[in-house]
Design an enzyme around this catalytic site. Structure first.
Site, short mmCIF file in Angstrom:
data_model
loop_
_atom_site.label_atom_id
_atom_site.label_comp_id
_atom_site.label_asym_id
_atom_site.label_seq_id
_atom_site.Cartn_x
_atom_site.Cartn_y
_atom_site.Cartn_z
N GLU A 55 43.30 35.54 45.59
CA GLU A 55 43.17 34.36 44.74
C GLU A 55 44.21 33.30 45.10
O GLU A 55 43.91 32.10 45.16
CB GLU A 55 43.31 34.76 43.27
CG GLU A 55 42.24 35.72 42.78
CD GLU A 55 42.63 37.18 42.94
OE1 GLU A 55 42.08 38.02 42.21
OE2 GLU A 55 43.49 37.49 43.81
N CYS A 86 48.18 36.44 39.89
CA CYS A 86 47.05 35.60 40.27
C CYS A 86 46.45 34.89 39.06
O CYS A 86 46.01 33.74 39.16
CB CYS A 86 45.99 36.44 40.98
SG CYS A 86 46.52 37.05 42.59
#
Length: 298
Positions: A55, A86
């Site tokens: 991510e 993330c």
């Protein structure tokens, strides 16, 4: 591409990354119309970078391509539920929506365990609880009473009196500096330079370490020429403020609740909070407000 296509793309990236010696994680950032802007895979071992999750890699690529840190208007598709790092990056990037495939339990079952971090964020151990207030123009005055802390803020014409009730004794601090340095990241000039943030006045009340803690604040805003009396603590523990009677549970034990009613003649108004719902009753009408945290769409 459809949402299903975009999710399949994220999963495909995770599979390819395993074949190339990386972790089984892939991410895609796309427009709401389904056009891919950037992709990312887990490159922690390949780049010796513990933050290079799929991510984060996709966010970095999208920001570089678009020339902005603000990715609002875009969506992220990731093969697995994001870890806390993330998830924080997704919030900071202001992505509109997140879609993921596997969850953190699935990740744990193949050796990628973030449960310790999740438990830590849930604060299931005693922690210090902070209560913050801030003003812009004048410093706040702080007075500690037996049952509450009185904080007053003023400007040219008006004042706000905050009466802070809590589960236990509080340590208080006021400063003209930010407790954490402030970055005015919303107001960059054409050259990308951030405008300075002027210091404001800040108040912080801190508890001792508790697993549960409750605050209740009564705020009374008025003209400087019309000062208001402090709250009156009745013999049964209720609080009288003007024509209002307040019963509130600030103890760390029992169910959080409060009940507020008007004692003004001819006025039929009361407010009740219990079990995650606030019920407002006024002149025969009733409105229910329910506590709800926004859920990420999956």
């Amino acid at each position: 591409m459809t949402r299903e296509d975009l999710m399949r793309k994220a999963i495909e990236l995770s599979k390819e990354n395993v074949e190339n010696g990386g972790g089984p994680f892939g991410a895609v950032i796309a427009t709401k119309e389904g056009e891919i802007v950037a992709t990312g895979v887990n490159r922690v071992t390949a780049s010796c970078d513990p933050t290079a999750h799929a991510e984060v890699s996709a966010i970095r690529a999208a920001a570089a391509k678009l020339g902005t840190f603000n990715l609002s208007g875009y969506e992220i598709y990731t093969s697995c539920e994001p870890c806390p790092m993330c998830l924080g990056a997704i919030y900071w990037a202001r992505l509109d929506k997140m879609y993921y495939g596997n969850n953190k339990t699935d990740a744990k079952n193949i050796g990628f365990d973030d449960s310790f971090i999740y438990d830590e964020l849930e604060a299931d151990q005693p922690v210090t609880w902070d209560y913050l207030l801030h003003t812009v123009i004048n410093p706040m005055s702080v007075t500690k009473k037996d049952q509450y802390v009185h904080i007053q803020a003023t400007n040219k014409n008006g004042a706000s009196d905050a009466y802070l009730f809590s589960s236990g004794a509080l340590k208080t601090d006021t400063t003209s500096q930010f407790f954490e340095p402030a970055v005015n990241w919303l107001r960059a000039d054409a050259n990308g330079k951030f405008a300075p943030y002027p210091n404001h006045w800040h108040f912080k009340a801190s508890s001792d370490k508790q697993q549960k803690y409750r605050f209740a604040t009564i705020i009374n805003t008025h003209l400087l020429t019309r000062p208001v009396p402090d709250p009156e603590i009745l013999s049964d523990g209720r609080i009288k403020v003007g024509s209002w009677i307040i019963k509130v549970n600030v103890s760390s034990e029992g169910t959080p609740s409060f009940f507020i009613r008007s004692t003004r003649k001819g006025e039929d108004v009361n407010i009740t909070y219990k079990g995650g719902a606030t019920i407002v009753r006024e002149d025969g009408y009733e409105t229910t407000l329910v506590d709800k945290f926004p859920e990420l769409e999956i």
